[in-house]
Design an enzyme around this catalytic site. Structure first.
Site, PDB file in Angstrom:
ATOM      1  N   LYS A 136       0.837  -1.208   0.000  1.00 12.02           N
ATOM      2  CA  LYS A 136       0.000   0.000   0.000  1.00 12.02           C
ATOM      3  C   LYS A 136       0.869   1.254   0.000  1.00 12.02           C
ATOM      4  CE  LYS A 136      -0.998   2.366   3.333  1.00 12.02           C
ATOM      5  NZ  LYS A 136      -1.324   2.921   4.661  1.00 12.02           N
ATOM      6  N   HIS A 156      -9.630   2.124   4.230  1.00  9.45           N
ATOM      7  CA  HIS A 156     -10.945   2.571   3.769  1.00  9.45           C
ATOM      8  C   HIS A 156     -11.379   1.812   2.510  1.00  9.45           C
ATOM      9  CE1 HIS A 156     -11.189   5.819   6.668  1.00  9.45           C
ATOM     10  NE2 HIS A 156     -10.006   6.265   6.289  1.00  9.45           N
TER      11      HIS A 156
END
Ligand code: SF4
Length: 299
Positions: A136, A156
């Site tokens: 990420k 999220h």
């Protein structure tokens, strides 16, 4: 016409969701940075804290140490004191120093400018080789600072993708990234990532999703299942909110976001209370990674 595959169906749905979110939030600016090393440190500081906190700490760090050479020379103890407000400073400071030392060894200076010349797979492989850098984080640097059409899957987006029914639950970070790579077209990745952060902080909150007011509930498995249900605390959060459809897309002219009082937001989601500053924070210029999405809508 042949029947659509499951991936094609979900890709269609992703396109409609992205268009709806852009019509509501625009292309939100979450404070990310154009310099790849600035962005890498910014993402490390962001872990396990609020965005107000890590933005403040990053700005103070840059004011205290004008260059990454200065941070390297100051060492881990001084850095830990500088970033103490951001939390986990005992882990974050040594990791940042280890990255700066690695860059100094590899490029002769604490800088990531050289990776601008690398292709996507080479840039990702190099970033993943740095101490403590995961997929990420690597992809955030590539998307925000290098303008690459990659998709970082943060907490999220992972939560929203599971609730939407785009991916299964229980996937590893690597499997989550590759599953979403398969259904999110490259030109929609930037817009989906930045809007998933806004959606996750306002409607698709971790503890109690606000499905009744959510602009993309019509596309969502959990939203469909929750239609007409009351939240467990007995307080109805549903309200009649006109949901924008994909046809109302107007990049640069975001819709007014429904007013949500802090008391309606989950107190357990410490980022939820940051709704107003987040919505006000929009770039006047289109950021690098958003260009492909905006161009695709103009055709
Ligand atoms: S409908 Fe509910 S679960 Fe689905 S994205 Fe919206 S808030 Fe999240």
């Amino acid at each position: 016409m042949s029947a659509m595959t499951a991936v094609e169906l979900r890709s269609d749905q992703v396109g409609a969701v992205v268009a709806t979110l852009v019509s509501m939030f625009g292309i939100p600016d979450h404070g990310n940075l154009n310099d790849p090393l600035d962005e890498l440190v910014y993402i490390i500081l962001s872990q396990m804290t609020t965005h107000h906190s890590y933005r403040r700490v990053f700005e103070r760090l840059k004011a205290t140490y004008p260059s990454w050479f200065d941070v390297l020379n100051a060492g881990p103890d001084a850095l830990r004191r500088s970033i103490a407000d951001a939390g986990l400073s005992k882990q974050k400071a040594p990791r940042i120093i280890a990255i700066l030392r690695t860059l100094q060894r590899d490029f002769g200076e604490p800088s990531l400018e050289t990776i601008r010349t690398l292709c996507d797979s080479e840039a990702e492989r190099y970033l993943l080789s740095l101490p403590g850098v995961g997929l990420k984080t690597a992809r955030c640097v590539m998307m925000y600072s290098l303008g690459r059409r990659v998709l970082p899957v943060d907490t999220h987006l992972a939560r929203i993708a599971r609730r939407m029914g785009w991916v299964e639950g229980g996937l590893s970070p690597a499997a989550m990234h590759s599953s979403l790579d398969a259904v999110v077209p490259p030109h929609q990745r930037f817009a989906l990532h930045v809007n998933a952060i806004s959606l996750g902080r306002t409607f698709c909150i971790a503890s109690i999703p606000r499905c009744g007011a959510c602009p993309v509930a019509n596309y969502c498995e959990m939203g469909e299942a929750h239609k007409g249900m009351r939240p467990t605390n007995g307080r109805t959060l549903h309200r009649k909110t006109k949901r924008p459809g994909p046809k109302s897309l107007a990049v640069g002219k975001p819709m007014r976001v429904p007013d949500i009082s802090a008391s309606e937001l989950s107190s357990s989601d410490h980022e939820a209370a940051s709704l107003r500053p987040l919505i006000q924070m929009r770039r006047t210029a289109i950021p690098l990674g958003a260009e492909a999405y905006v161009a695709s809508q103009a055709r």
